[in-house]
Design a protein around this motif. Structure first.
Motif, PDB file in Angstrom:
ATOM      1  N   VAL A 165      15.812  21.097  72.379  1.00 48.57           N
ATOM      2  CA  VAL A 165      17.027  20.359  72.721  1.00 48.57           C
ATOM      3  C   VAL A 165      18.118  20.743  71.729  1.00 48.57           C
ATOM      4  CG1 VAL A 165      18.064  18.066  72.996  1.00 48.57           C
ATOM      5  CG2 VAL A 165      15.658  18.411  73.584  1.00 48.57           C
ATOM      6  N   ALA A 166      19.309  21.049  72.224  1.00 53.59           N
ATOM      7  CA  ALA A 166      20.433  21.351  71.340  1.00 53.59           C
ATOM      8  C   ALA A 166      21.673  20.696  71.900  1.00 53.59           C
ATOM      9  CB  ALA A 166      20.632  22.859  71.231  1.00 53.59           C
ATOM     10  N   SER A 167      22.459  20.080  71.030  1.00 54.79           N
ATOM     11  CA  SER A 167      23.666  19.423  71.529  1.00 54.79           C
ATOM     12  C   SER A 167      24.901  20.127  71.000  1.00 54.79           C
ATOM     13  CB  SER A 167      23.684  17.959  71.097  1.00 54.79           C
ATOM     14  OG  SER A 167      23.923  17.861  69.712  1.00 54.79           O
ATOM     15  N   ARG A 168      25.989  19.948  71.695  1.00 54.66           N
ATOM     16  CA  ARG A 168      27.269  20.478  71.246  1.00 54.66           C
ATOM     17  C   ARG A 168      28.372  19.610  71.828  1.00 54.66           C
ATOM     18  NH1 ARG A 168      26.634  26.091  74.449  1.00 54.66           N
ATOM     19  NH2 ARG A 168      24.594  25.821  73.528  1.00 54.66           N
ATOM     20  N   PRO A 169      29.557  19.675  71.203  1.00 54.74           N
ATOM     21  CA  PRO A 169      30.642  18.848  71.731  1.00 54.74           C
ATOM     22  C   PRO A 169      31.043  19.328  73.122  1.00 54.74           C
ATOM     23  CG  PRO A 169      31.166  19.732  69.547  1.00 54.74           C
ATOM     24  CD  PRO A 169      29.944  20.431  70.013  1.00 54.74           C
ATOM     25  N   LEU A 170      31.460  18.410  73.919  1.00 52.40           N
ATOM     26  CA  LEU A 170      31.930  18.758  75.261  1.00 52.40           C
ATOM     27  C   LEU A 170      33.349  19.310  75.129  1.00 52.40           C
ATOM     28  CD1 LEU A 170      30.833  18.455  78.139  1.00 52.40           C
ATOM     29  CD2 LEU A 170      31.943  16.232  78.248  1.00 52.40           C
ATOM     30  N   LEU A 171      33.560  20.518  75.640  1.00 50.95           N
ATOM     31  CA  LEU A 171      34.879  21.147  75.499  1.00 50.95           C
ATOM     32  C   LEU A 171      35.917  20.402  76.327  1.00 50.95           C
ATOM     33  CD1 LEU A 171      33.873  24.910  75.685  1.00 50.95           C
ATOM     34  CD2 LEU A 171      34.507  23.576  73.650  1.00 50.95           C
ATOM     35  N   GLU A 172      37.137  20.440  75.837  1.00 51.72           N
ATOM     36  CA  GLU A 172      38.252  19.811  76.548  1.00 51.72           C
ATOM     37  C   GLU A 172      38.358  20.428  77.940  1.00 51.72           C
ATOM     38  OE1 GLU A 172      40.286  16.793  76.696  1.00 51.72           O
ATOM     39  OE2 GLU A 172      39.533  17.272  74.695  1.00 51.72           O
ATOM     40  N   GLY A 173      38.473  19.620  78.949  1.00 50.29           N
ATOM     41  CA  GLY A 173      38.640  20.141  80.308  1.00 50.29           C
ATOM     42  C   GLY A 173      37.331  20.492  81.007  1.00 50.29           C
ATOM     43  N   ALA A 174      36.191  20.352  80.303  1.00 46.40           N
ATOM     44  CA  ALA A 174      34.903  20.649  80.938  1.00 46.40           C
ATOM     45  C   ALA A 174      34.609  19.598  82.008  1.00 46.40           C
ATOM     46  CB  ALA A 174      33.807  20.649  79.889  1.00 46.40           C
TER      47      ALA A 174
END
Ligand SMILES: [Zn+2]
Length: 224
Positions: A165-174
């Motif tokens: 499992v790996a998380s990352r910030p949700l990009l603007e406009g995604a």
């Protein structure tokens, strides 16, 4: 069952014969043809929104966007009979599968957004708290979500009980499915969503008709 005969080939009095039907709001019909969108829209409105589906995890990476920390805890049984396979929901007290000694497994059901399927799906999380299991790896992600961060995570199965499992910030406009998620949450928060519907829940009668279950019941002298 007369309604079933509507359509091409079922017109008795010629194309101008006015047809009366018991259907309270028949879609506009011309020459036996029906406007697809108005018919399907009307039917969609009358039924529950599209059924929830479980997010099936395998060795291929899935992208998932969490949007709530509310989950539903359910009990399940894994069955592998020729006529019934997979996880089924345990109804509790009178459960025939419990009574014949089938192992019960707890699952925490978390609704999440699947940006590829563009739908809300259900992630089933086992109580396993070993480091490579799903639950301990999701905890920090759900904490981020609860703290107001917009995150997505990728998840794939590494072996029978392990996950990467790996998380990352949700990009603007995604695509975060905002529209679908808002609609879902309205129903979910009002108690109008049964997450456990992702599992089959055979009735006692249906279970008792499975030959293997019937044999187990008989050997144990269980008659009801
Ligand atoms: Zn049970």
């Amino acid at each position: 069952m007369d309604e079933l005969q509507e359509g091409p080939g079922a017109v008795n009095g010629g194309p101008t014969d006015p047809k009366h039907t018991a259907n309270p709001s028949p879609p506009k019909s011309r020459g036996g043809l029906t406007e697809a969108l108005s018919a399907w829209d009307a039917e969609c409105g009358a039924q529950a929104p599209s059924p929830l589906e479980a997010i099936r995890l395998d060795a291929n990476e899935r992208i998932v966007i969490p949007f709530t920390t509310s989950m539903q805890r359910v009990e399940t049984h894994y069955v592998d009979f020729p006529s019934l396979q997979g996880y089924v929901r345990c109804p509790g007290d009178a459960c025939l599968l419990c009574r014949v000694g089938r192992r019960r497994e707890q699952r925490d059901l978390l609704p999440v957004y699947d940006p590829i399927a563009r739908a809300v799906g259900v992630l089933a999380i086992s109580p396993n708290i070993r480091p490579h299991a799903l639950r301990p790896q999701l905890m920090p992600i759900l904490r981020q979500l609860k703290a107001g961060q917009r995150v997505l995570f990728t998840v794939r199965k590494t072996d029978r009980t392990g996950y990467a499992v790996a998380s990352r910030p949700l990009l603007e406009g995604a695509d975060d499915g905002a529209e679908k998620v808002v609609g879902f949450l309205e129903r979910f928060d009002a108690g109008g969503v049964e997450l456990a519907a992702v599992y089959a829940q055979p009735s006692s009668e249906e279970l008792a008709n499975i030959p293997e279950v019937a044999a187990m019941l008989k050997l144990r002298g269980i008659t009801s």
